[in-house]
Each structure stands twice: as structure tokens, then as C-alpha cells.
Design a protein around this motif. Structure first.
Motif, PDB file in Angstrom:
ATOM      1  N   MET A   1     -38.107   5.439 -47.888  1.00 44.93           N
ATOM      2  CA  MET A   1     -39.539   5.399 -47.695  1.00 44.93           C
ATOM      3  C   MET A   1     -39.870   4.445 -46.545  1.00 44.93           C
ATOM      4  O   MET A   1     -39.322   3.362 -46.453  1.00 44.93           O
ATOM      5  N   ALA A   2     -40.762   4.867 -45.676  1.00 45.51           N
ATOM      6  CA  ALA A   2     -41.166   4.035 -44.548  1.00 45.51           C
ATOM      7  C   ALA A   2     -42.229   3.027 -44.988  1.00 45.51           C
ATOM      8  O   ALA A   2     -43.043   3.301 -45.862  1.00 45.51           O
ATOM      9  N   VAL A  77     -48.022   1.217 -33.548  1.00 43.15           N
ATOM     10  CA  VAL A  77     -47.793   0.950 -34.962  1.00 43.15           C
ATOM     11  C   VAL A  77     -46.318   1.211 -35.215  1.00 43.15           C
ATOM     12  O   VAL A  77     -45.784   2.251 -34.805  1.00 43.15           O
ATOM     13  N   ALA A  78     -45.644   0.261 -35.867  1.00 44.12           N
ATOM     14  CA  ALA A  78     -44.207   0.397 -36.123  1.00 44.12           C
ATOM     15  C   ALA A  78     -43.946   0.584 -37.611  1.00 44.12           C
ATOM     16  O   ALA A  78     -44.464  -0.168 -38.439  1.00 44.12           O
ATOM     17  N   PHE A  79     -43.138   1.596 -37.903  1.00 42.19           N
ATOM     18  CA  PHE A  79     -42.721   1.871 -39.273  1.00 42.19           C
ATOM     19  C   PHE A  79     -41.248   1.532 -39.429  1.00 42.19           C
ATOM     20  O   PHE A  79     -40.427   1.937 -38.603  1.00 42.19           O
ATOM     21  N   HIS A  80     -40.928   0.813 -40.483  1.00 44.76           N
ATOM     22  CA  HIS A  80     -39.540   0.477 -40.808  1.00 44.76           C
ATOM     23  C   HIS A  80     -38.975   1.581 -41.690  1.00 44.76           C
ATOM     24  O   HIS A  80     -39.616   2.016 -42.638  1.00 44.76           O
ATOM     25  N   VAL A  81     -37.770   2.043 -41.356  1.00 50.67           N
ATOM     26  CA  VAL A  81     -37.069   3.046 -42.164  1.00 50.67           C
ATOM     27  C   VAL A  81     -35.690   2.504 -42.522  1.00 50.67           C
ATOM     28  O   VAL A  81     -35.164   1.611 -41.863  1.00 50.67           O
ATOM     29  N   SER A  85     -31.007   6.462 -37.822  1.00 51.46           N
ATOM     30  CA  SER A  85     -30.283   7.571 -37.175  1.00 51.46           C
ATOM     31  C   SER A  85     -30.690   8.900 -37.794  1.00 51.46           C
ATOM     32  O   SER A  85     -30.937   9.882 -37.083  1.00 51.46           O
ATOM     33  N   GLY A  86     -30.758   8.940 -39.120  1.00 51.53           N
ATOM     34  CA  GLY A  86     -31.168  10.157 -39.806  1.00 51.53           C
ATOM     35  C   GLY A  86     -32.605  10.532 -39.487  1.00 51.53           C
ATOM     36  O   GLY A  86     -32.924  11.714 -39.288  1.00 51.53           O
ATOM     37  N   THR A  87     -33.492   9.536 -39.414  1.00 50.45           N
ATOM     38  CA  THR A  87     -34.891   9.780 -39.086  1.00 50.45           C
ATOM     39  C   THR A  87     -35.021  10.330 -37.674  1.00 50.45           C
ATOM     40  O   THR A  87     -35.771  11.281 -37.432  1.00 50.45           O
TER      41      THR A  87
END
Length: 135
Positions: A1-2, A77-81, A85-87
Motif C-alpha cells: 500500500m502506498a 507529491v511523493a508516494f512511498h511504496v 521495481s514492481g510498481t
């Protein structure tokens, strides 16, 4: 989840801009130069997220051009995952327009890539993960 990692704010001067955040009781925890992006950054924790001040080191850098055309303000806006690599591969497979097709190493050693505003409702979106050791 991001999760929301940070909000990137383009500023002409970190020294001038940080005073506002400090007046709110917030503190800059890390300043760093990222030569590949021609930018200085200052990270300010805010709850579980952060504000990242971005000061260009060159007028011809992405942030320098942003300031010239739009002035100071929200840059991205930055989202952490958890699986960058998969994203990245999933977004490529879905035809999402990317600013850069490969993973980059940024401030604090975190990995990132940018999604073009055209594919994200007019907002520049950064996808990031903590560090190369997490890949």
C-alpha cells in the motif's frame, strides 16, 4: 500500500523558506545537495510525512525551470511504496507516461522515479522507496 512520503515545494531559497516552517515549531532534519538533479533539499518531518524544500543549484535544472515558469509552490507529491521495481514495471505495462523510465537515487539514498503530470491528473508524482538496500 502506498503512503504519502512527502510534498516537494520549490523555493528560491531554503534559508528564507525554512523560517516559516520553524515558526510552526517544525525543524529541518537534513539538508543535502543532489548533484544529478541540480537541487538542494531540506527535509522537514510533519507527522508521519515530510515537507521537502527544493532549491535549484542551476537555473536550467528541472526545479529552476519550474520556478521560472510557475514561481514558488507545490512541485510534486511523493508516494512511498514497498516494491518500487514492481510498481515501475506495473505502471509501464499500463502505459502510464513517466518522466524517467529507470530508477534514480535521490536525497538520503532513496530510490525514485517520476510520473508525468499528464498521467496523474495534472500533478507531478514521485514514487519512492527508502533506499537501494530495500530493492
Amino acid at each position: 500500500m502506498a503512503t504519502i512520503d512527502h510534498l516537494g515545494i520549490a523555493v528560491k531559497s531554503i534559508a528564507a523558506a525554512r523560517g516559516f516552517y520553524e515558526s510552526l515549531g517544525l525543524s529541518v532534519v537534513r539538508e543535502e545537495e543532489v548533484p544529478d538533479e541540480q537541487v538542494r533539499t531540506a527535509m522537514i518531518p510533519v507527522g508521519e510525512s515530510r515537507v521537502e524544500l527544493l532549491e535549484p543549484t542551476s537555473d536550467d535544472s528541472p526545479v529552476g525551470r519550474f520556478l521560472a515558469s510557475r514561481g514558488e509552490g507545490l512541485h510534486h507529491v511523493a508516494f512511498h511504496v514497498d516494491d518500487i521495481s514492481g510498481t515501475l514495471e506495473e505502471l509501464k505495462a499500463k502505459g502510464v507516461r513517466l518522466v524517467n523510465d529507470d530508477l534514480q537515487i535521490g536525497a538520503g539514498g532513496h530510490l525514485y522515479f517520476f510520473v508525468h503530470p499528464e498521467s496523474a491528473g495534472g500533478v507531478l508524482v514521485e514514487i519512492c522507496q527508502d533506499s537501494i538496500a530495500d530493492v
